[in-house]
Every structure is written in C-alpha cells, then in structure tokens.
Design a protein around this motif. Structure first.
Motif, short mmCIF file in Angstrom:
data_model
loop_
_atom_site.label_atom_id
_atom_site.label_comp_id
_atom_site.label_asym_id
_atom_site.label_seq_id
_atom_site.Cartn_x
_atom_site.Cartn_y
_atom_site.Cartn_z
N PHE A 30 0.85 -1.19 0.00
CA PHE A 30 0.00 0.00 0.00
C PHE A 30 0.89 1.25 0.00
CE2 PHE A 30 -2.71 -3.32 1.71
CZ PHE A 30 -3.86 -3.14 0.96
N GLU A 31 0.81 2.00 -1.07
CA GLU A 31 1.70 3.15 -1.25
C GLU A 31 1.08 4.46 -0.80
OE1 GLU A 31 2.90 3.14 -5.33
OE2 GLU A 31 4.03 1.27 -5.15
N SER A 32 -0.24 4.50 -0.67
CA SER A 32 -0.91 5.75 -0.28
C SER A 32 -1.50 5.61 1.12
CB SER A 32 -2.01 6.11 -1.29
OG SER A 32 -2.61 7.33 -0.96
N VAL A 33 -0.64 5.75 2.13
CA VAL A 33 -1.04 5.67 3.53
C VAL A 33 -0.67 6.98 4.21
CG1 VAL A 33 -0.82 4.43 5.71
CG2 VAL A 33 -0.65 3.17 3.54
N THR A 34 -1.65 7.68 4.73
CA THR A 34 -1.43 8.96 5.40
C THR A 34 -1.85 8.85 6.85
OG1 THR A 34 -1.82 10.18 3.35
CG2 THR A 34 -2.02 11.42 5.41
N VAL A 35 -0.98 9.33 7.74
CA VAL A 35 -1.32 9.34 9.17
C VAL A 35 -2.06 10.65 9.48
CG1 VAL A 35 -0.44 9.29 11.53
CG2 VAL A 35 0.66 7.91 9.75
N TYR A 36 -3.18 10.54 10.14
CA TYR A 36 -3.99 11.71 10.49
C TYR A 36 -3.23 12.54 11.54
CZ TYR A 36 -8.04 14.41 12.08
OH TYR A 36 -8.90 15.43 12.43
N GLU A 37 -2.80 13.72 11.16
CA GLU A 37 -1.88 14.52 11.96
C GLU A 37 -2.41 14.88 13.35
OE1 GLU A 37 1.22 15.42 11.90
OE2 GLU A 37 1.64 14.36 10.03
N PRO A 38 -3.67 15.32 13.49
CA PRO A 38 -4.13 15.70 14.84
C PRO A 38 -4.09 14.57 15.87
CG PRO A 38 -5.57 16.66 13.19
CD PRO A 38 -4.67 15.70 12.46
N HIS A 39 -4.06 13.31 15.41
CA HIS A 39 -4.00 12.16 16.33
C HIS A 39 -2.63 11.50 16.34
CE1 HIS A 39 -8.64 11.43 15.83
NE2 HIS A 39 -8.37 12.54 16.52
N ARG A 40 -1.65 12.14 15.71
CA ARG A 40 -0.37 11.46 15.49
C ARG A 40 0.56 11.49 16.71
NH1 ARG A 40 3.05 12.13 9.91
NH2 ARG A 40 4.22 10.15 10.09
#
Length: 618
Positions: free
Chosen positions: A281-291
């Motif tokens: 999976f190449e398109s994985v983004t971590v949700y910044e406000p919960h990081r």
C-alpha cells in the motif's frame, strides 16, 4: 546529602489517632468497612511503610471520599490483568505498590513453577500513557531481582508485538504496561504466559495468590542491569521479526486504495504503517491531529481513544471526504483493536459510515474465508474462533465456507488464544471478538490491530477494483445470511456502592429474569456461572448447561438469533448488556426495511433492559 524522613511508626500516637479517625469515619458512614480494613493494613503493616505518611496526610485532610475510592477493595485481575485509575496510594488504584506486587507475584510464580531448571526470561513493552515508562522500569527491576532476564521493547510498541516477542524470544512470561482504550486517568499491566497469551488457569490463580500475599517488593537497579546485560534492548529485532511474521499473513490482490490512518495518540504508527507499506500500500497517510504520542489523548472526543466510539472518526472523515480517501482506520492506544469508517457508496465525497466491532468481525471473516477457500486452504479441520458475545453471523459465514466455528468462549482474547492452541494453530484461520479485536496467523496469541488494518485495507482495495463499497459488501452478507444487528449498553457502577449494585443486578437476572424484552418472549436463560439453562414458563425447568464457567447470563428469545447477554466488565466498573437481533434471509432482501425493523426492536429491548436494571438496583 539529604535523606527521606522515616515514616511514622505503626504504634506512634499519630498512627493511633488516625486509626481512631478511621473508625469514626466508618460509624459516620463516610467510608466503607472494606476501605477501613485496607487503610488499617496500609497504616500498620511494614510492607506499606513507605506509603504510610501519604495515607496519614489524607486522613488529616479528611479526604474520606478519595480514601474510600482508592481503598474500598483490592484491585483485581480482570480479563487481561490489573487495570484502574492511577493514584499515589490505595489498594484499589494503580501505583508503585499495586504494580510492583503484580510484577513480584508473577516473578515469584515463574521462579517457583520452573524450579530453577532453566534460565528464565520476561519480555516487557509499554504504551504512551502517563507513567507507562516508569512502571515498565519498576517491573523490569522486579524481574531482574528475581533472577529473570528482561527483553525490553524500549519505545512505544503495540500489545500484539509484546505477545509476539514472548513467543519469538521463547520467554517464560511477558508484561505489557497499558490500559488499552481506558481514559487518561488509568493505567495497567497485562500479564502474559510463555504461549504469548494472557495468563489462564491454573497460572492466573497462582499468580493472583502471589500478588495478594506479597510482603516485599524486591528491586534491582535498572541502569546497572542494562550494563550487566540482565536487561537487553530488543526493539529493532522484534520490529523486524514482527513485520516479517505479520506480513506473511497477507493475501494477494489489488492495492490501489487511499488510506487515512489514526493511531489515536497511541503506539499504532510504528506497527501499522510499516506493515501496510510492506503489503504494497503506497498511499497511507497518518492523520496529523492524532499522530502525537500522548497519554492525554488531546484531540480525541472526551479524551478517550476508543475506536469503538464513532465520534473519534468525525474529524478524520471530514478530511477523507475533502481529499478523496477511500478508507479511514483507527487503532486504540496499544494497537490491539481496530475501528473502520468508509463511504456508503463509491463516492468518497458522499456520506460515510462507521462499522461496529461485530460488523468488522463479519467483513473480515468473509474476506479471510473467501481468500482461504480460493487458495485451497480450508479443510475439515479448519476453524474460526469467536466469543459468546460476538455476532453469530461469523458462525454462519464459517459454516457456509466449510469451516468450523469455535464460539462457546467467555469474553477475553486469552480464551481465543487457548482455543487456538487446543484446536491446533495450523488449522486456525481467523479469530475475532465484538470489542474490535481480530487476528489471523499463529505468530501471536492476542488480537492485533496492525494485521487487522492490513486485512481491512486489502478488502477495501479489492472492493474498489470491483466498484463496490464496503457497506454494500456488508449488505450482501446480510441478504445471504440474514440481517444481523447488535448493540452494546454500558451501565457504569463505580465504587463500593456500584459493586453492590452490580451483584444485585446479576442476582436479579438469575433469580427473577424478565419474561419478555422489547415485546419478545424470553424462551430460556443460560447462566454460565451456575452452569444451568432454565426455561421461562409457568413451570420452569432447569437443566445442566455445557460451556465455560464465568459470570455471564444469556437470555434467548423465542425467535432464533435474538438474545441478550449480561456480564460485569472485567476491566472497568460497569455492567455490559449485549443485544443481538436477527431476521432470516427472506426478510432481509430489503436492507433498509430490515435495518429499520431491527433498529426499532433494539430500541424496545434496550428500554426494557434499562427499566429492569433500574428497578433491580434500587
């Protein structure tokens, strides 16, 4: 060099005066007799001497409510270990004493059990909660003092990684410092056996006996033990081995899907993101406000990082709709539970919806079994595992695929782990529980949020390639196997009064259960504590009940697939009511009508359950 002053002696006038104040507080009903008994122990017994002055200060300040809260009982071992609110003193709080005696009881039992026949070892890991690192060092020092080598995951790591580490390093036991999805005020230790599963009989009772009788907490020196090799840092080694083992459980298929992932301020990023990347999976983004790792869980509604709560998805869904993500996933602080949100249709900018733990259990069950069947990996020994309070839709899916379902289990993933080893891990396909816990593979013996994320991502990518939404996929399962709808009611009952209310409520369900709920007659009551099944009629009949022994009651209604389960939580001061409803397949073809019908049914049942509970505890 300054030294700490000696605490007041048990026979000193100050302690004797305090004991008299405690007796007076009991007479005035300002504290319970149980609290008074435990306070007396902490004031007079030598094992509590370092906490004596703090107890005295609380008595001098007449903090009777706080004293009752933290002393009214001795904090128990629940479904996973010892969990509760942190406070500096108290037998019913998480503090250095209760954590230390927990580690000491485990260490003493492990040493006694093996009788000095082999070198002993323990794996320890911790999460992002307040004082988790402090409690980790305390546990490590206790283990080292007992002659047990410690393998330490020296950074925030997931509970399933600890389970894996115990097995991979062939440890005799393991400790995970975490309170899972509890509020920021809480912390805990989860205790593991050499199997990588949380402790089960007979070990659990023996360890508890050791904890309760612990007189002295013996500690080594953490820094010196590191230098001497008694504590070994294994973070990188376990990270690499865990990634290899978990990724080996993947299934082939499309990988074109955009994922927004939230660790909910916990440990999940270190496990989930590398695993998804390894799986293609190449398109994985971590949700910044919960990081940001934080024990305060600052950007989560109510500061409770629980993926069972749909509110934690509201803000991530907003971003997903705007930026065109296909899937939002969240794991709890120790990354052993998974929550999912997805678009209702293939339009990512349209309406989104979250899934319950039971719905995710069914979605992943069907995906895993479909893939396993295609690969020719299902035979007459293959099986899935679930608990008694997990949807029966999983059983129906397994049966349709030619697999067995082992489902007569109490709540707690340790029972699923036990079933895996009893039935044979080589034939295990999938395990699940309604509280958002899932596992494939035999690399661990606990639920794994990371591998569940991997499976959910694979399913989402496969459905996207077919032009189908995850919600439509669930609808197809309902049309095939009948519409299943479930709900969970939590009724909190804190403190000594709450415990009495819980006992009263469970007694009422056993001795005088309701005859109907939501307008549906109750056919029978299964009592797993007393091992009986009783018909509800003018002439009730009681017969033996085969199954596990535990404080669980299930009320079966006349229409198959509709029932209510009741049990006190093993980790929090509350009673849980699980409502299960179902329509047969013929009634489930119109999904909207079926959903409405069962929503009305659940609402009616819930009202009756709450009314019964209210009357029973007043």
């Amino acid at each position: 060099m300054s030294t700490m002053p000696e605490p007041a002696a048990p026979d000193s006038p100050r302690v004797q005066t305090a004991l008299a104040h405690v007796e007076q507080a009991v007479q005035e009903e300002r504290i319970t007799t149980g609290a008074a008994e435990n306070i007396r122990c902490w004031l007079t017994e030598n094992r509590y001497r370092e906490y004596r002055d703090s107890v005295l200060r609380h008595i001098d300040e007449e903090q009777w409510q706080k004293l009752d809260d933290v002393f009214w009982t001795i904090i128990p071992f629940g479904t996973g270990g010892r969990r509760g609110r942190m406070y500096e003193i108290g037998s019913n709080a998480i503090n250095d004493r209760t954590i230390g005696e927990s580690a000491q009881g485990l260490a003493d039992y492990v040493v006694k059990y093996h009788g000095g026949k082999k070198p002993l070892s323990c794996a320890i890991a911790y999460d992002t909660r307040h004082r988790s690192r402090h409690f980790t060092e305390l546990c490590a020092e206790v283990m080292v003092a007992a002659g047990i080598k410690v393998y330490l995951l020296d950074d925030y790591r997931a509970t399933p990684q600890l389970s894996f580490a115990v097995r991979y390093l062939e440890c005799d036991c393991g400790i995970m410092v975490t309170a899972s999805h509890n509020p920021p005020s809480d912390n805990a230790v989860k205790v593991y056996w050499s199997s990588g599963a949380q402790v089960l009989p007979p070990h659990d009772k023996a360890i508890i006996d050791g904890v309760m009788s612990c007189q002295e907490i013996k500690r080594g020196n953490f820094e010196q033990a590191l230098k001497d090799g008694q504590i070994e840092i294994v973070t990188d080694k376990i990270d690499a081995a865990f990634l290899d083992a978990a990724s080996a459980c993947s299934f082939s298929g499309p990988r074109e899907v955009r994922i927004l992932y939230s660790p909910l301020h916990g440990v999940g990023e270190a496990a989930v993101v590398p695993l998804l990347q390894r799986d293609g999976f190449e398109s994985v983004t971590v949700y910044e406000p919960h990081r940001q790792p934080s024990g305060d869980f600052p950007n989560v509604p109510g500061h409770v990082s629980n993926p069972e709560n749909s509110a934690v998805f509201e803000k991530p869904i907003e971003q997903a709709r705007i930026e065109g993500f296909d899937l939002v996933m969240a794991t709890d602080p120790d990354c052993d539970r998974l929550g999912i949100a997805a678009p209702k249709t293939t339009d990512t900018a349209g309406e989104w919806g979250t899934f319950t733990g039971n719905q995710i259990a069914a979605l992943l069950a069907n995906y895993v079994l479909d893939k396993s069947a295609t690969a020719g990996k299902i035979n007459d020994r293959s099986y899935v595992v679930k608990t008694l309070v997990t949807t029966e839709l999983v059983r129906r899916i397994a049966t349709a695929h030619g697999a067995r379902c082992v489902g007569d289990l109490l709540v707690g993933y340790k029972y699923i782990a036990e079933a895996m080893d009893r039935e044979g891990p080589e034939d295990f396909l999938y395990g699940c529980e309604e509280s958002h816990g899932y596992l494939v593979g035999s690399y661990a013996r606990d639920k794994d949020g990371a591998v569940a994320c991997m499976l959910a991502s694979e399913l989402a990518a496969e459905l996207k390639a077919k032009g189908q939404s995850m919600h439509d996929y669930l609808g197809e399962l309902y049309q095939r196997y009948g519409y299943h709808s479930e709900n969970l009611i939590n009724v909190f009952m804190e403190g000594s009064e709450g415990m009495a209310a819980m006992k009263s409520l469970m007694k009422a369900f056993r001795e005088a259960p309701p005859k109907s709920l939501g307008g549906m007659a109750i056919k029978q009551v299964r009592d797993y504590q007393n091992q009986t099944v009783t018909t509800i009629s003018e002439s009730p009949e009681t017969a033996p009940l085969e199954g596990p022994v535990g404080n669980l009651i299930i009320m079966d209604m006349e229409e198959e697939g509709n029932y209510v389960a009741v049990r006190p939580s093993g980790t929090e001061p509350k009673v849980k009511f699980y409502i299960f409803t179902r329509l047969d397949a013929a009634e489930s073809q119109d999904l909207e009508a079926a959903s409405t019908k069962l929503a009305d049914r659940i609402r009616a049942i819930e009202n009756d359950v709450r009314d019964f509970a209210r009357v029973s505890v007043t």
